[in-house]
Enzyme design. Structure first.
Site, PDB file in Angstrom:
ATOM      1  N   SER A  80       0.805  -1.219   0.000  1.00 11.18           N
ATOM      2  CA  SER A  80       0.000   0.000   0.000  1.00 11.18           C
ATOM      3  C   SER A  80       0.838   1.270   0.000  1.00 11.18           C
ATOM      4  O   SER A  80       0.295   2.373   0.069  1.00 11.18           O
ATOM      5  CB  SER A  80      -0.906   0.003   1.231  1.00 11.18           C
ATOM      6  OG  SER A  80      -0.151   0.148   2.411  1.00 11.18           O
ATOM      7  N   THR A 209      -1.577   2.834   3.035  1.00  4.39           N
ATOM      8  CA  THR A 209      -0.995   4.109   3.484  1.00  4.39           C
ATOM      9  C   THR A 209      -0.270   3.985   4.821  1.00  4.39           C
ATOM     10  O   THR A 209      -0.658   3.186   5.662  1.00  4.39           O
ATOM     11  CB  THR A 209      -2.084   5.200   3.648  1.00  4.39           C
ATOM     12  OG1 THR A 209      -2.892   5.232   2.481  1.00  4.39           O
ATOM     13  CG2 THR A 209      -1.520   6.566   3.925  1.00  4.39           C
ATOM     14  N   THR A 227       1.696   7.000   0.465  1.00  2.26           N
ATOM     15  CA  THR A 227       0.812   5.924   0.016  1.00  2.26           C
ATOM     16  C   THR A 227       0.970   5.643  -1.476  1.00  2.26           C
ATOM     17  O   THR A 227       1.423   6.514  -2.230  1.00  2.26           O
ATOM     18  CB  THR A 227      -0.660   6.322   0.274  1.00  2.26           C
ATOM     19  OG1 THR A 227      -1.504   5.203   0.024  1.00  2.26           O
ATOM     20  CG2 THR A 227      -1.111   7.461  -0.621  1.00  2.26           C
ATOM     21  N   ARG A 237      -5.788   9.687 -10.320  1.00  8.44           N
ATOM     22  CA  ARG A 237      -6.576   9.856  -9.071  1.00  8.44           C
ATOM     23  C   ARG A 237      -5.642  10.267  -7.929  1.00  8.44           C
ATOM     24  O   ARG A 237      -4.596   9.686  -7.729  1.00  8.44           O
ATOM     25  CB  ARG A 237      -7.280   8.547  -8.739  1.00  8.44           C
ATOM     26  CG  ARG A 237      -8.085   8.551  -7.411  1.00  8.44           C
ATOM     27  CD  ARG A 237      -7.289   8.009  -6.262  1.00  8.44           C
ATOM     28  NE  ARG A 237      -8.095   7.805  -5.045  1.00  8.44           N
ATOM     29  CZ  ARG A 237      -7.591   7.502  -3.859  1.00  8.44           C
ATOM     30  NH1 ARG A 237      -6.282   7.363  -3.718  1.00  8.44           N
ATOM     31  NH2 ARG A 237      -8.363   7.318  -2.824  1.00  8.44           N
ATOM     32  N   GLY A 239      -5.509  10.912  -3.809  1.00  6.22           N
ATOM     33  CA  GLY A 239      -6.242  10.646  -2.570  1.00  6.22           C
ATOM     34  C   GLY A 239      -6.027  11.745  -1.539  1.00  6.22           C
ATOM     35  O   GLY A 239      -5.633  12.872  -1.863  1.00  6.22           O
ATOM     36  N   ASP A 240      -6.258  11.386  -0.299  1.00  6.01           N
ATOM     37  CA  ASP A 240      -6.145  12.368   0.787  1.00  6.01           C
ATOM     38  C   ASP A 240      -4.701  12.595   1.242  1.00  6.01           C
ATOM     39  O   ASP A 240      -4.370  13.653   1.781  1.00  6.01           O
ATOM     40  CB  ASP A 240      -6.975  11.904   1.999  1.00  6.01           C
ATOM     41  CG  ASP A 240      -6.527  10.537   2.512  1.00  6.01           C
ATOM     42  OD1 ASP A 240      -6.200   9.662   1.681  1.00  6.01           O
ATOM     43  OD2 ASP A 240      -6.514  10.339   3.736  1.00  6.01           O
ATOM     44  N   THR A 260      -5.488   7.147   7.332  1.00  8.04           N
ATOM     45  CA  THR A 260      -5.306   6.086   6.342  1.00  8.04           C
ATOM     46  C   THR A 260      -6.697   5.542   6.017  1.00  8.04           C
ATOM     47  O   THR A 260      -7.649   5.790   6.752  1.00  8.04           O
ATOM     48  CB  THR A 260      -4.420   4.942   6.874  1.00  8.04           C
ATOM     49  OG1 THR A 260      -5.059   4.347   8.008  1.00  8.04           O
ATOM     50  CG2 THR A 260      -3.040   5.428   7.285  1.00  8.04           C
ATOM     51  N   GLY A 261      -6.764   4.788   4.937  1.00 12.12           N
ATOM     52  CA  GLY A 261      -8.072   4.267   4.537  1.00 12.12           C
ATOM     53  C   GLY A 261      -8.613   5.055   3.354  1.00 12.12           C
ATOM     54  O   GLY A 261      -7.867   5.750   2.663  1.00 12.12           O
ATOM     55  N   GLY A 263      -9.481   7.487   0.972  1.00  9.96           N
ATOM     56  CA  GLY A 263      -9.122   8.896   0.912  1.00  9.96           C
ATOM     57  C   GLY A 263     -10.264   9.820   0.556  1.00  9.96           C
ATOM     58  O   GLY A 263     -10.343  10.950   1.051  1.00  9.96           O
TER      59      GLY A 263
END
Ligand code: GLY
Length: 366
Positions: A80, A209, A227, A237, A239-240, A260-261, A263
């Site tokens: 990840s 992440t 991540t 794309r 993410g956060d 994490t997780g 985003g």
């Protein structure tokens, strides 16, 4: 920590914390040295150890957390993050990362960076060597190359196999995957265990992440989040993790938070910033993380069927050295693995159970 928090109990706890209004930012600076603390996601036990060791030798908090997460970025077995991360839908590994340095109030980030396995280092250089904050894609790669980073193929054979399997099982209306044949063996999945692993990853696309936050004895705080993002994402794309205030936020007067997780859910609630602002208003790190998780759940009106399609985790560390974490779900995956986080409190380095909003999803998530 009460990790079996009920939702009602959490709301009650938050209300009393909010009325307390003990603004951490207004506390007088203490003359006593603080106990250094490093907090990370559950895949970060080696990162917390490394960061603490470096801080004991006098390293700056940001240098320490970046060196910590570099271990995981370099690890081909963490699918990840960094090298070995699961790729986008085209089979290319695209990495996101951010850093924040509390004492100098600076930040840097990279997004959709290809072929460079330590995006956290590049994010730190964006902070230190440019007047920008976030570089993406081709520009981020060129910036990294200008600073001497080497281009590498980040796709390990293990991650390529998972991607290939995902591609082959996407649709029965294309020609990827074994054709019509009298053979029954699937050559890609050599053992039942491998088959199970592939099936599990494909059913619950990882958003892994690593986040790492550190406080030193002077009360300075820094953080980083890095991540490979959502597995099999559409190329480009973001993410956060590289978005300041989402996957990471640090305010040297208050504390730090990361996520994490999934985003997309974190971005919608400006997760890490939300956590730090809750702490500024007096919430404990755990209560602040739970408030962020609750906001994610509220975006689906608490619909457990929809929420069960992902998990999200917040981590927090305040100026006093208190820490906490909360996940949407407390137990995930087919083996009901406990949602946890890593903490080095200066004496020991261990995994702790995270608080959570719901015990478990309606179906296993990763
Ligand atoms: N939290 C990592 C991502 O969604 O990209």
């Amino acid at each position: 920590m009460d990790s079996t928090f009920t939702r009602r109990g959490f709301l009650h706890g938050t209300a009393s914390a909010a009325t307390g209004l003990s603004l951490t930012a207004q506390l007088p600076a203490t003359a006593q040295p603080l106990q250094p603390v490093v907090v990370s996601s559950a895949n970060g036990l080696r990162a917390t150890q490394k960061a603490m060791d470096l801080m004991h030798k006098g390293a700056d908090t940001l240098a320490a957390v970046v060196a910590g997460v570099n271990i995981v970025e370099d690890d081909p077995n963490d699918n990840s993050v960094g090298y070995g991360g699961l790729p986008n839908e085209d089979g290319e590994v695209e990495l996101d990362a951010s850093v924040m340095h509390g004492p100098t109030k600076r930040a840097g980030a990279v997004a959709a960076l290809r072929n460079i396995k330590n995006p956290s280092q590049v994010a730190k250089l964006v902070m230190e060597r440019t007047d920008h904050l976030l570089l993406s894609g081709e520009g981020a790669l060129r910036f990294a190359l200008a600073h001497g980073f080497k281009k590498e193929n980040l796709l390990t054979d293990a991650s390529r196999m998972v991607w290939l399997r995902w591609k082959e099982t996407l649709s029965t209306r294309d020609d990827w995957g074994p054709g019509l044949s009298i053979l029954e063996d699937d050559e890609l999945a050599q053992t039942p265990e491998q088959q199970q692993l592939l099936d599990r990853i494909i059913a619950n696309r990882p958003t892994g992440t690593i986040n790492c936050l550190a406080l030193n004895e002077r009360g300075d705080i820094s953080g980083t989040t890095t991540t490979s993002g959502l597995a099999f994402k559409i190329p480009g794309r973001i993410g956060d993790s590289p978005l300041i205030g989402c996957g990471l936020f640090v305010d040297n007067a208050v504390g730090a938070a990361g996520s994490t997780g999934r985003g997309e859910e974190c971005i919608k609630i400006n997760g890490a910033h939300t956590v730090v602002e809750m702490m500024r208003r007096g919430a404990s790190p755990t209560a602040a993380c739970l408030e962020a998780v609750k906001r994610v759940a509220d975006n689906y009106n608490g619909n457990l069927k929809k929420l069960s399609q992902f998990n999200i985790h917040f981590y927090a560390l305040n100026k006093k050295g208190e820490y906490g974490a909360a996940a949407l779900f407390g137990y995930v995956g087919p083996n009901r693995k406990r949602s946890q986080y890593a903490v080095h409190n200066g004496r020991e380095n261990k995994l702790l159970d995270s608080a959570y909003l719901y015990e478990a999803p309606l179906k296993p998530t990763s």
